[in-house]
Design a protein around this motif. Structure first.
Motif, short mmCIF file in Angstrom:
data_model
loop_
_atom_site.label_atom_id
_atom_site.label_comp_id
_atom_site.label_asym_id
_atom_site.label_seq_id
_atom_site.Cartn_x
_atom_site.Cartn_y
_atom_site.Cartn_z
N ALA A 1 -3.01 12.11 -2.92
CA ALA A 1 -2.00 12.71 -2.02
C ALA A 1 -2.74 13.38 -0.86
O ALA A 1 -3.60 14.22 -1.08
CB ALA A 1 -1.17 13.71 -2.79
N MET A 2 -2.41 12.97 0.37
CA MET A 2 -3.14 13.46 1.55
C MET A 2 -2.46 14.69 2.14
O MET A 2 -1.23 14.77 2.17
CB MET A 2 -3.19 12.36 2.62
CG MET A 2 -3.86 11.09 2.17
SD MET A 2 -5.56 11.36 1.63
CE MET A 2 -6.35 11.67 3.20
N ASN A 3 -3.29 15.63 2.62
CA ASN A 3 -2.73 16.81 3.27
C ASN A 3 -2.92 16.78 4.78
O ASN A 3 -2.55 17.72 5.48
CB ASN A 3 -3.38 18.08 2.71
CG ASN A 3 -2.91 18.34 1.30
OD1 ASN A 3 -1.74 18.13 1.00
ND2 ASN A 3 -3.81 18.75 0.42
N SER A 4 -3.55 15.72 5.29
CA SER A 4 -3.66 15.56 6.74
C SER A 4 -3.75 14.08 7.08
O SER A 4 -4.04 13.26 6.20
CB SER A 4 -4.88 16.32 7.27
OG SER A 4 -5.93 15.43 7.54
N ASN B 1 6.56 11.03 1.52
CA ASN B 1 6.15 12.34 2.01
C ASN B 1 6.88 13.45 1.26
O ASN B 1 8.07 13.34 0.99
CB ASN B 1 6.49 12.43 3.51
CG ASN B 1 5.79 13.61 4.17
OD1 ASN B 1 4.98 14.29 3.55
ND2 ASN B 1 6.11 13.85 5.43
N GLN B 2 6.12 14.51 0.92
CA GLN B 2 6.76 15.62 0.20
C GLN B 2 7.56 16.49 1.17
O GLN B 2 8.52 17.13 0.78
CB GLN B 2 5.68 16.45 -0.50
CG GLN B 2 6.26 17.39 -1.54
CD GLN B 2 5.19 18.15 -2.28
OE1 GLN B 2 4.06 17.70 -2.40
NE2 GLN B 2 5.52 19.31 -2.80
N LYS B 3 7.15 16.50 2.43
CA LYS B 3 7.88 17.30 3.43
C LYS B 3 8.83 16.38 4.21
O LYS B 3 9.03 15.23 3.85
CB LYS B 3 6.88 17.99 4.35
CG LYS B 3 6.10 19.06 3.59
CD LYS B 3 5.38 19.99 4.50
CE LYS B 3 4.76 21.14 3.68
NZ LYS B 3 3.59 21.70 4.30
N GLY B 4 9.37 16.88 5.32
CA GLY B 4 10.41 16.13 6.03
C GLY B 4 9.85 15.10 7.00
O GLY B 4 8.69 15.17 7.41
N TYR C 1 0.88 -1.17 0.00
CA TYR C 1 0.00 0.00 0.00
C TYR C 1 0.92 1.22 0.00
O TYR C 1 1.90 1.25 0.74
CB TYR C 1 -0.85 0.03 1.27
CG TYR C 1 -2.02 -0.90 1.27
CD1 TYR C 1 -3.01 -0.81 0.29
CD2 TYR C 1 -2.17 -1.87 2.26
CE1 TYR C 1 -4.09 -1.66 0.28
CE2 TYR C 1 -3.25 -2.73 2.27
CZ TYR C 1 -4.21 -2.63 1.27
OH TYR C 1 -5.29 -3.47 1.26
N ILE C 2 0.57 2.21 -0.81
CA ILE C 2 1.43 3.40 -0.87
C ILE C 2 0.66 4.63 -0.42
O ILE C 2 -0.36 4.98 -1.03
CB ILE C 2 2.00 3.59 -2.29
CG1 ILE C 2 2.91 2.41 -2.58
CG2 ILE C 2 2.76 4.90 -2.41
CD1 ILE C 2 3.63 2.45 -3.86
N LEU C 3 1.13 5.24 0.66
CA LEU C 3 0.49 6.46 1.16
C LEU C 3 1.35 7.65 0.71
O LEU C 3 2.50 7.78 1.11
CB LEU C 3 0.40 6.39 2.70
CG LEU C 3 -0.05 7.67 3.41
CD1 LEU C 3 -1.48 8.02 3.01
CD2 LEU C 3 0.02 7.51 4.92
N THR C 4 0.79 8.49 -0.16
CA THR C 4 1.51 9.71 -0.57
C THR C 4 0.91 10.87 0.22
O THR C 4 -0.30 11.00 0.29
CB THR C 4 1.36 9.98 -2.08
OG1 THR C 4 -0.03 9.94 -2.41
CG2 THR C 4 2.09 8.97 -2.91
N MET C 5 1.78 11.68 0.80
CA MET C 5 1.24 12.77 1.59
C MET C 5 2.14 14.00 1.62
O MET C 5 3.31 13.93 1.26
CB MET C 5 0.95 12.30 3.01
CG MET C 5 2.11 11.64 3.71
SD MET C 5 1.50 10.90 5.20
CE MET C 5 2.78 11.38 6.30
N MET D 1 5.19 13.38 -6.81
CA MET D 1 3.94 13.16 -6.08
C MET D 1 2.78 13.06 -7.06
O MET D 1 1.90 12.21 -6.91
CB MET D 1 3.68 14.32 -5.09
CG MET D 1 4.77 14.51 -4.07
SD MET D 1 5.02 13.07 -3.04
CE MET D 1 3.71 13.26 -1.86
N GLU D 2 2.78 13.93 -8.06
CA GLU D 2 1.71 13.88 -9.08
C GLU D 2 1.77 12.55 -9.83
O GLU D 2 0.76 11.91 -10.09
CB GLU D 2 1.87 15.05 -10.07
CG GLU D 2 1.56 16.40 -9.47
CD GLU D 2 1.90 17.53 -10.43
OE1 GLU D 2 1.91 17.29 -11.66
OE2 GLU D 2 2.15 18.65 -9.96
#
Length: 384
Positions: free
Chosen positions: A334-337, A295-298, A231-235, A323-324
């Motif tokens: 892509a999740m923001n929370s 994750n796009q952030k740290g 499962y891949i969670l992109t956030m 991410m796109e």
């Protein structure tokens, strides 16, 4: 009073017949340089930049971009060739050779006393006739022979750029890549095909990855190097302690107070990490599924350590374009929370593994179900 013309004192002034001769010689000069490039038997040109970088190419467009062309007419021809490349992607050398040849023919007529204006009108009439003839030659593309015709087109184009054996291999890779990202009734977005370079093995090992290759890996030594059924969670959520944006100070009386402060600062990050870990347990425990967080952030060392203990592969600071592509290649959102996570927002990949090459790490996300973004992995022993 006579008109005053201000000229650059260093400029060359050419009038009438002399100007024509200068233009013709510019076009012929460019034609002479590029004519040895044409076709599969054309010769390679080696370009060395001021910094010593080497480029070896047969592509007319690359040559024209790299050459510093001073002559105004020659640079105009180079622009026409670039326009051809932007629209069609091929035929740059042919464009330069045709223009050079047309001007040679025009030169013959002008030397016999024909006015250049008449020659130009002749070119316009010829263009209208050519467009008519081309309309009668066009072939309608059906789904059955689409792949066959696309392969033939790609093979013709690549055959004039690279070695025939390489062209054969690259043709199928390129056609498969474009067929994978094609969606009905929408223009093809070629940015969805990532070009990744690996300085490794030989160019014959270039391959199409039906998924994504990222140029970084897990940042914790205990993280798994290979996972299957992922499962891949992109956030896009920060999993590291960040300084406040306003300058603030805290006063504490004792070491215990300071400890409480440090714990409170980290608590909201730990809560986020815990939510992800609980979500992973709910989905994966008791099954053969595994979990990847991109994750796009740290992600700070404490969070990485928590992920590693749970067997989660965590990648931080992924590029935005990746991410796109990830959501297109694997599915998911892509999740923001981390508050409302459920299975529908996850992507899926058959296998995710890390490949270490010297100091560089690459993460491969492969065997996606219906990838709409793919990666062409180019390999070679050296840069050029």
């Amino acid at each position: 009073m006579a008109a005053i013309s201000m000229l650059n004192p260093k400029a060359e002034v050419a009038r009438a017949a002399q100007a024509l001769a200068v233009n013709m010689s510019g076009a012929k000069g460019l034609q002479e340089v590029l004519k040895t490039n044409l076709g599969p038997k054309g010769t390679m040109k080696m370009l060395v930049s001021g910094a010593g970088d080497i480029k070896i190419t047969k592509d007319g467009n690359v040559l024209l971009h790299e050459m510093q062309i001073q002559h105004p007419t020659a640079s105009l021809i180079a622009r026409a060739s670039t326009a051809q490349d932007d629209i069609t992607g091929d035929g740059t050398t042919s464009t330069v050779l045709l223009i050079g040849e047309f001007l040679k023919q025009a030169d013959l007529y002008i030397s016999e006393g024909l006015h250049p204006r008449v020659v130009c009108e002749g070119f316009d009439k010829a263009k209208e006739k050519v467009l008519e003839v081309l309309d009668t030659l066009k072939v309608n593309l059906t789904d059955a022979d689409r792949k066959e015709i696309l392969t033939a087109v790609a093979k013709t184009s690549l055959g004039t750029k690279v070695h025939p054996a390489q062209a054969e291999m690259l043709t199928s890779i390129v056609v498969d890549a474009v067929m994978a990202i094609r969606a009905e009734n929408t223009p093809i977005d070629l940015h969805m095909v990532e070009m990744m370079e690996m300085q490794h093995r030989s160019e014959a090992d270039t391959q199409l990855v039906r998924g994504l290759v990222m140029d970084h890996g897990g940042r914790h030594p205990d993280m798994p190097k290979r996972l299957e059924n992922c499962y891949i969670l992109t956030m896009n959520v920060s999993l590291e302690y960040e300084k406040t944006e306003v300058n603030s100070g805290f006063f504490y009386k004792s070491a215990e107070d300071r400890e409480k402060l440090v714990v409170a600062e980290r608590k909201f990050i730990e809560d986020r990490v815990q939510k992800i870990i609980e979500f992973k347990k709910k989905l994966c425990d008791g099954t053969d599924k595994s979990f990847v967080v991109i994750n796009q952030k740290g992600i700070d060392p404490f969070s990485l350590d928590a992920f590693a203990k749970e067997g989660i592969l965590g990648l931080r600071r992924a590029k935005r374009r990746n991410m796109e592509r990830l959501s297109l290649a694997c599915g998911g959102v892509a999740m923001n929370s981390v508050d409302d996570l459920d299975e529908s927002c996850l992507g899926y990949a058959g296998v995710v593994y890390e490949h270490v090459l010297g100091e560089n790490k690459f993460t491969f996300v492969e065997e996606c179900k219906n990838p709409q973004s793919v990666t062409i992995l180019m390999k070679g022993p050296n840069k050029h």
